[in-house]
Design a protein around this motif. Structure first.
Motif, PDB file in Angstrom:
ATOM      1  N   HIS A 171       0.836  -1.208   0.000  1.00 13.45           N
ATOM      2  CA  HIS A 171       0.000   0.000   0.000  1.00 13.45           C
ATOM      3  C   HIS A 171       0.860   1.243   0.000  1.00 13.45           C
ATOM      4  CE1 HIS A 171       0.693   0.588   4.164  1.00 13.45           C
ATOM      5  NE2 HIS A 171      -0.428   1.232   4.441  1.00 13.45           N
ATOM      6  N   ASP A 224       2.687   2.157   7.885  1.00 13.28           N
ATOM      7  CA  ASP A 224       1.857   2.160   9.083  1.00 13.28           C
ATOM      8  C   ASP A 224       2.720   2.030  10.340  1.00 13.28           C
ATOM      9  OD1 ASP A 224      -0.413   2.313   7.545  1.00 13.28           O
ATOM     10  OD2 ASP A 224      -0.718   0.140   7.491  1.00 13.28           O
ATOM     11  N   HIS A 284      -1.056   6.209   9.572  1.00 12.05           N
ATOM     12  CA  HIS A 284      -0.757   5.909   8.176  1.00 12.05           C
ATOM     13  C   HIS A 284      -0.003   7.122   7.639  1.00 12.05           C
ATOM     14  CE1 HIS A 284      -1.537   4.361   4.044  1.00 12.05           C
ATOM     15  NE2 HIS A 284      -1.491   5.665   3.760  1.00 12.05           N
TER      16      HIS A 284
HETATM   17 ZN    ZN Z   1      -1.870   2.307   6.064  1.00 12.26          ZN
END
Ligand code: ZN
Length: 470
Positions: free
Chosen positions: A335, A339, A416
């Motif tokens: 992604h 994170d 994030h």
């Molecule tokens: Zn994330």
């Protein structure tokens, strides 16, 4: 006595004359001798210096009593040492009457010394009252400049040593200004004088190193570093290494730092002089220069435009986990961000200076903040519990822009974080960023010589430690 006289009369005339001459000679010696002794004593006293708590023989001005002379008749036939003892013992009795009061003070003065801890709400006046000193004492010493600037601003917990004479008058006061300097006030006749004494400060160099086995914190503690030093080390390399996510087992570090001593007693740890960090096979170095800033061993500033991580490692719970699960789908997914899993409320820092182009909320991002650093770089921070900046605001590197939360479309609390270069998402932990500024050219030669020296010391220490490990 009568028997002696009778015996004397029985002696022949010649012997009587001879004995009389002998007795007269003896008496003459006895009368002269004590004077000679006392003269010696007097000169010894006048030329020498007195030491506190030592008894001295003092000369006698009074006339001798027959009894004292009699005791000396015997001593003339004894050892010189015993004579002195005899003179001393009777001299002391007389000394009490004949010594001038000033001499007595010098010789026998004994001060009462007591330590007082400043209590909450204490003033110098209230502390002096507790010490049994007069308000005049307070007034007299407040005329001294250092008392005005220091002693009138006493703080709870500080310790003041007060010495009083037998009359209960203040004669000396000690007040530590800091761990090195002490303010001393002395009574000098009718007024007070002040001085500041300083302990001798010395620095020693200390080496420490560790191999990371579980996490960076534990490695630091195992190397006997203080929590403060561990944080300093992470800050020093925080532009190069993401301490929250990039550390791996068998990464290692070595540091050379100062230890500060005052009069031989350890005071505190000083600056980190040099450090080396090996992260996933990459070697990073930091050296403190005389300007107080840190540079890599080849002379580039440690400080860079971006921090590797917007979250301090000490808040991040995960250890070495290269596989990041997407919090929603539970699948490993490439992604577009990184994170950081940590407790709700963990402070989030701006990775670099810039302008907040968006501070807002929507159902996907939750509370979010976007920062534009320049035409090339933008960073994004999502799922915040609280936002601490507003749209349009400028921020410096390291400013707290919000706190970690669980807002938006996610299942667990995390930050994030996205790093965008020319509109393209990049990995903030691996992207090559512009090189930091080099040290000023006129400083370079001097820096490089220092750098070589401290890195050589660091290396030597590493070798010694390795030798001990084997
Ligand atoms: Zn994330």
């Amino acid at each position: 006595m009568g028997k002696i006289i009778t015996l004397f009369n029985l002696l022949p005339k010649f012997h009587q004359i001879a004995l009389s001459v002998l007795i007269c000679t003896l008496l003459f010696v006895v009368l002269i001798f004590p004077h000679g002794e006392k003269t010696t004593q007097r000169s010894a006293l006048n030329n020498g210096e007195y030491a506190l708590n030592t008894r001295y023989t003092v000369d006698i001005n009074g006339t001798k009593k027959p009894a004292q002379s009699a005791s000396l008749v015997h001593s003339t036939s004894k050892k010189r040492q015993q004579e002195n003892a005899s003179v001393n013992s009777h001299s002391l009795i007389q000394a009490k009457h004949d010594l001038s009061p000033i001499k007595l003070t010098t010789v026998e003065a004994q001060y009462q010394t007591e330590e007082f801890t400043v209590k909450k709400g204490d003033t110098l006046a209230s502390l002096f009252k507790r010490a049994g000193l007069s308000s005049k004492d307070v007034y007299d010493i407040t005329l001294l400049p250092n008392v005005k600037t220091n002693l009138l601003k006493i703080l709870p917990g500080e310790e003041i040593i007060i010495a009083k004479d037998q009359a209960g008058m203040l004669v000396q006061l000690h007040y530590p200004l800091d761990p090195i300097r002490t303010l001393i006030i002395n009574k000098n006749k009718d007024h007070y004088i002040e001085k500041i004494t300083s302990k001798k400060v010395k620095y020693n160099q200390k080496f420490a190193s560790a191999i990371i086995k579980t996490n960076f914190w534990n490695a630091g503690i195992s190397a006997s570093l203080t929590p403060n030093q561990i944080m300093q080390l992470a800050t020093l390399f925080g532009w190069d290494i993401d301490f929250a996510l990039d550390l791996r087992k068998d990464d290692s570090f070595s540091i050379l730092f100062e230890k500060k001593y005052a009069d031989g007693q350890f005071l505190k740890n000083g600056h980190i002089l040099a450090a080396e960090f090996i992260n996933q096979g990459e070697r990073y170095t930091a050296i403190r220069y005389t300007d107080g800033h840190y540079y890599s061993e080849e002379g580039r500033s440690m400080r860079k435009d971006f921090l590797r991580s917007p979250v301090d490692f000490k808040y991040v719970s995960s250890r070495f986990n290269p596989r990041r699960l997407h919090p929603v789908t539970g699948q490993v997914k490439a992604h577009r961000g990184v994170d950081y899993v940590a407790a709700i409320g963990t402070p989030i820092k701006a990775a670099g200076k810039g302008r907040v182009i968006k501070s807002s909320y929507n159902k996907y991002n939750g509370n979010y903040v976007f920062i534009k650093h320049n035409d090339t770089y933008t960073t994004k921070y999502l799922h915040l519990k609280k936002r601490k900046v507003k749209t349009g605001q400028t921020v410096k590197q390291g400013d707290i822009i919000g706190t970690l939360g669980a807002t938006g479309r996610i299942t667990g609390p995390h930050l994030h974080y996205e790093f965008i270069v020319n509109g393209v998402h990049r990995n903030p932990r691996t992207i090559k960023l512009p090189k930091s500024k080099p040290i000023a050219s006129q400083e370079k030669a001097q820096f490089l010589s220092l750098s070589q020296r401290v890195m050589a010391t660091l290396e030597q220490n590493k070798q010694v430690q390795l030798a001990y490990r084997d």
